[in-house]
Design a protein around this motif. Sequence first.
Motif, PDB file in Angstrom:
ATOM      1  N   VAL A 200       0.838  -1.200   0.000  1.00  0.00           N
ATOM      2  CA  VAL A 200       0.000   0.000   0.000  1.00  0.00           C
ATOM      3  C   VAL A 200       0.871   1.247   0.000  1.00  0.00           C
ATOM      4  O   VAL A 200       0.645   2.199  -0.761  1.00  0.00           O
ATOM      5  CB  VAL A 200      -0.965  -0.004   1.199  1.00  0.00           C
ATOM      6  N   GLN A 201       1.895   1.257   0.864  1.00  0.00           N
ATOM      7  CA  GLN A 201       2.770   2.419   0.932  1.00  0.00           C
ATOM      8  C   GLN A 201       3.495   2.639  -0.396  1.00  0.00           C
ATOM      9  O   GLN A 201       3.659   3.780  -0.847  1.00  0.00           O
ATOM     10  CB  GLN A 201       3.796   2.256   2.049  1.00  0.00           C
ATOM     11  N   ALA A 202       3.911   1.549  -1.045  1.00  0.00           N
ATOM     12  CA  ALA A 202       4.589   1.677  -2.332  1.00  0.00           C
ATOM     13  C   ALA A 202       3.681   2.302  -3.385  1.00  0.00           C
ATOM     14  O   ALA A 202       4.123   3.131  -4.197  1.00  0.00           O
ATOM     15  CB  ALA A 202       5.088   0.309  -2.804  1.00  0.00           C
ATOM     16  N   ALA A 203       2.403   1.934  -3.375  1.00  0.00           N
ATOM     17  CA  ALA A 203       1.454   2.520  -4.324  1.00  0.00           C
ATOM     18  C   ALA A 203       1.284   4.014  -4.068  1.00  0.00           C
ATOM     19  O   ALA A 203       1.268   4.826  -5.008  1.00  0.00           O
ATOM     20  CB  ALA A 203       0.106   1.808  -4.231  1.00  0.00           C
ATOM     21  N   LEU A 204       1.175   4.389  -2.800  1.00  0.00           N
ATOM     22  CA  LEU A 204       1.026   5.804  -2.471  1.00  0.00           C
ATOM     23  C   LEU A 204       2.297   6.582  -2.782  1.00  0.00           C
ATOM     24  O   LEU A 204       2.240   7.757  -3.177  1.00  0.00           O
ATOM     25  CB  LEU A 204       0.640   5.956  -0.999  1.00  0.00           C
ATOM     26  N   ASP A 205       3.446   5.931  -2.615  1.00  0.00           N
ATOM     27  CA  ASP A 205       4.706   6.592  -2.945  1.00  0.00           C
ATOM     28  C   ASP A 205       4.774   6.927  -4.434  1.00  0.00           C
ATOM     29  O   ASP A 205       5.356   7.952  -4.820  1.00  0.00           O
ATOM     30  CB  ASP A 205       5.888   5.702  -2.561  1.00  0.00           C
ATOM     31  N   ILE A 206       4.184   6.080  -5.283  1.00  0.00           N
ATOM     32  CA  ILE A 206       4.161   6.360  -6.719  1.00  0.00           C
ATOM     33  C   ILE A 206       3.415   7.668  -6.989  1.00  0.00           C
ATOM     34  O   ILE A 206       3.850   8.499  -7.803  1.00  0.00           O
ATOM     35  CB  ILE A 206       3.499   5.197  -7.480  1.00  0.00           C
ATOM     36  N   VAL A 207       2.297   7.858  -6.302  1.00  0.00           N
ATOM     37  CA  VAL A 207       1.511   9.083  -6.495  1.00  0.00           C
ATOM     38  C   VAL A 207       2.316  10.305  -6.067  1.00  0.00           C
ATOM     39  O   VAL A 207       2.327  11.340  -6.753  1.00  0.00           O
ATOM     40  CB  VAL A 207       0.186   8.996  -5.717  1.00  0.00           C
ATOM     41  N   VAL A 208       3.002  10.210  -4.929  1.00  0.00           N
ATOM     42  CA  VAL A 208       3.825  11.329  -4.469  1.00  0.00           C
ATOM     43  C   VAL A 208       4.947  11.613  -5.461  1.00  0.00           C
ATOM     44  O   VAL A 208       5.190  12.771  -5.833  1.00  0.00           O
ATOM     45  CB  VAL A 208       4.402  11.031  -3.067  1.00  0.00           C
ATOM     46  N   GLU A 209       5.630  10.563  -5.909  1.00  0.00           N
ATOM     47  CA  GLU A 209       6.764  10.732  -6.818  1.00  0.00           C
ATOM     48  C   GLU A 209       6.346  11.343  -8.154  1.00  0.00           C
ATOM     49  O   GLU A 209       7.131  12.040  -8.788  1.00  0.00           O
ATOM     50  CB  GLU A 209       7.432   9.384  -7.066  1.00  0.00           C
ATOM     51  N   GLN A 210       5.115  11.095  -8.561  1.00  0.00           N
ATOM     52  CA  GLN A 210       4.677  11.597  -9.857  1.00  0.00           C
ATOM     53  C   GLN A 210       3.852  12.879  -9.776  1.00  0.00           C
ATOM     54  O   GLN A 210       3.913  13.708 -10.689  1.00  0.00           O
ATOM     55  CB  GLN A 210       3.854  10.523 -10.577  1.00  0.00           C
TER      56      GLN A 210
ATOM     57  N   GLY B 196      -7.418  10.848  -4.200  1.00  0.00           N
ATOM     58  CA  GLY B 196      -8.385   9.808  -4.524  1.00  0.00           C
ATOM     59  C   GLY B 196      -7.784   8.745  -5.420  1.00  0.00           C
ATOM     60  O   GLY B 196      -8.048   7.545  -5.254  1.00  0.00           O
ATOM     61  N   TYR B 197      -6.939   9.163  -6.376  1.00  0.00           N
ATOM     62  CA  TYR B 197      -6.275   8.187  -7.230  1.00  0.00           C
ATOM     63  C   TYR B 197      -5.347   7.297  -6.417  1.00  0.00           C
ATOM     64  O   TYR B 197      -5.218   6.096  -6.693  1.00  0.00           O
ATOM     65  CB  TYR B 197      -5.495   8.876  -8.346  1.00  0.00           C
ATOM     66  N   GLY B 198      -4.691   7.880  -5.407  1.00  0.00           N
ATOM     67  CA  GLY B 198      -3.839   7.075  -4.545  1.00  0.00           C
ATOM     68  C   GLY B 198      -4.613   5.958  -3.872  1.00  0.00           C
ATOM     69  O   GLY B 198      -4.115   4.824  -3.744  1.00  0.00           O
ATOM     70  N   VAL B 199      -5.824   6.253  -3.438  1.00  0.00           N
ATOM     71  CA  VAL B 199      -6.686   5.218  -2.864  1.00  0.00           C
ATOM     72  C   VAL B 199      -6.936   4.123  -3.889  1.00  0.00           C
ATOM     73  O   VAL B 199      -6.822   2.923  -3.599  1.00  0.00           O
ATOM     74  CB  VAL B 199      -8.016   5.826  -2.379  1.00  0.00           C
ATOM     75  N   ASP B 200      -7.279   4.508  -5.117  1.00  0.00           N
ATOM     76  CA  ASP B 200      -7.573   3.532  -6.162  1.00  0.00           C
ATOM     77  C   ASP B 200      -6.350   2.685  -6.503  1.00  0.00           C
ATOM     78  O   ASP B 200      -6.450   1.461  -6.673  1.00  0.00           O
ATOM     79  CB  ASP B 200      -8.059   4.232  -7.429  1.00  0.00           C
ATOM     80  N   LEU B 201      -5.189   3.319  -6.626  1.00  0.00           N
ATOM     81  CA  LEU B 201      -3.982   2.584  -6.998  1.00  0.00           C
ATOM     82  C   LEU B 201      -3.639   1.539  -5.941  1.00  0.00           C
ATOM     83  O   LEU B 201      -3.314   0.389  -6.266  1.00  0.00           O
ATOM     84  CB  LEU B 201      -2.816   3.557  -7.188  1.00  0.00           C
ATOM     85  N   ALA B 202      -3.717   1.940  -4.657  1.00  0.00           N
ATOM     86  CA  ALA B 202      -3.446   0.990  -3.581  1.00  0.00           C
ATOM     87  C   ALA B 202      -4.521  -0.095  -3.522  1.00  0.00           C
ATOM     88  O   ALA B 202      -4.223  -1.269  -3.283  1.00  0.00           O
ATOM     89  CB  ALA B 202      -3.356   1.726  -2.247  1.00  0.00           C
ATOM     90  N   ALA B 203      -5.779   0.285  -3.754  1.00  0.00           N
ATOM     91  CA  ALA B 203      -6.871  -0.695  -3.728  1.00  0.00           C
ATOM     92  C   ALA B 203      -6.710  -1.722  -4.843  1.00  0.00           C
ATOM     93  O   ALA B 203      -6.932  -2.926  -4.623  1.00  0.00           O
ATOM     94  CB  ALA B 203      -8.216   0.021  -3.854  1.00  0.00           C
ATOM     95  N   GLU B 204      -6.339  -1.278  -6.019  1.00  0.00           N
ATOM     96  CA  GLU B 204      -6.153  -2.215  -7.126  1.00  0.00           C
ATOM     97  C   GLU B 204      -4.981  -3.154  -6.850  1.00  0.00           C
ATOM     98  O   GLU B 204      -5.020  -4.334  -7.229  1.00  0.00           O
ATOM     99  CB  GLU B 204      -5.939  -1.444  -8.433  1.00  0.00           C
ATOM    100  N   TRP B 205      -3.946  -2.652  -6.188  1.00  0.00           N
ATOM    101  CA  TRP B 205      -2.839  -3.534  -5.807  1.00  0.00           C
ATOM    102  C   TRP B 205      -3.330  -4.599  -4.826  1.00  0.00           C
ATOM    103  O   TRP B 205      -2.987  -5.779  -4.960  1.00  0.00           O
ATOM    104  CB  TRP B 205      -1.708  -2.725  -5.182  1.00  0.00           C
ATOM    105  N   LEU B 206      -4.146  -4.205  -3.857  1.00  0.00           N
ATOM    106  CA  LEU B 206      -4.689  -5.165  -2.900  1.00  0.00           C
ATOM    107  C   LEU B 206      -5.520  -6.233  -3.611  1.00  0.00           C
ATOM    108  O   LEU B 206      -5.371  -7.432  -3.345  1.00  0.00           O
ATOM    109  CB  LEU B 206      -5.541  -4.440  -1.861  1.00  0.00           C
ATOM    110  N   LEU B 207      -6.383  -5.802  -4.513  1.00  0.00           N
ATOM    111  CA  LEU B 207      -7.210  -6.757  -5.242  1.00  0.00           C
ATOM    112  C   LEU B 207      -6.355  -7.706  -6.085  1.00  0.00           C
ATOM    113  O   LEU B 207      -6.627  -8.910  -6.156  1.00  0.00           O
ATOM    114  CB  LEU B 207      -8.213  -6.015  -6.124  1.00  0.00           C
TER     115      LEU B 207
END
Length: 288
Positions: free
Chosen positions: A20-30, A135-146
């Motif tokens: 989850v943290q890695a997905a959110l880090d992508i949003v911050v980095e971009q 909101g996209y960060g939520v989606d990106l992490a959620a899709e990783w979980l799924l």
Amino acid sequence: MGTSWSLQAVLPPAATAHGVQAALDIVVEQMSQWEAESDLSRFNRVEPGLWHAVPGELAHVVEAALAIARASDGAFDAGLGRLTDAWGFGGAGPVGNIPNVAGAATGRTIDFDPATQSIRRSAGAALDLSGIAKGYGVDLAAEWLLDTGVRHFLLEVGGELRGEGVRPDGQPWWVDVEMPPTSSLPSWRIALHDLSVATSGNYRRGFDVAGRRYSHSFDPKTGRPIVSNVASVTVLHRECMMADGWATALTVLGPEAGIALADAQCLAACVLAGDREYISRAWRDMLG
């Protein structure tokens, strides 16, 4: 993102928090305005008028932001970066006075080329995705979980939430909508079953000058903080990114125009203005 995240999940694997943290880090980095080397910040330093290739996640969010901008007749504006900086809500940090933004309300354009996943800006524009990226960060992490097999969870990032599946007791993920501190209206309780919710609170961020409150929500047509009695807007959507972006746009439009557009777009939305509540048809339909 300057906020926290939390996760409730049924039988998550050991490495879930890191994923989850890695997905959110992508949003911050971009997409961060506050990171000088983020893709967004580097794009804002590129000469105006030149196409600039960006990563797929950033391209996806820009495309969604521009779609909301078109559908809302500019109430959502992804090119507001210079204005948000001037008013103290961007990466440049807070200000204590009213900026001179004469002429800054025009000439802002962000273009997107889906074939090359490239974007360009006009001279008056700077990319600002603060109204949709969380909101996209939520989606990106959620899709990783799924994708990793976690089917039942409630994920929250800074007050934006997405619920998938059900709780261990078979109940949906129940969440209460945060109400403005001055509101006397009861809070809504929402069942997040494969659904997201985002709330834009106009009371959350701002500053005071000479006894007047200036909020962080901007009217793109004037280049100034909005002047209305809207306290908050809550939107339900399958994608948290869309709930987040639409909550921002409807806040700018105000209660009557906002709900009219929500109805036209079949959005489940609730606008709190003063002590009055406005709900869209899609929201009302969910009450049954």
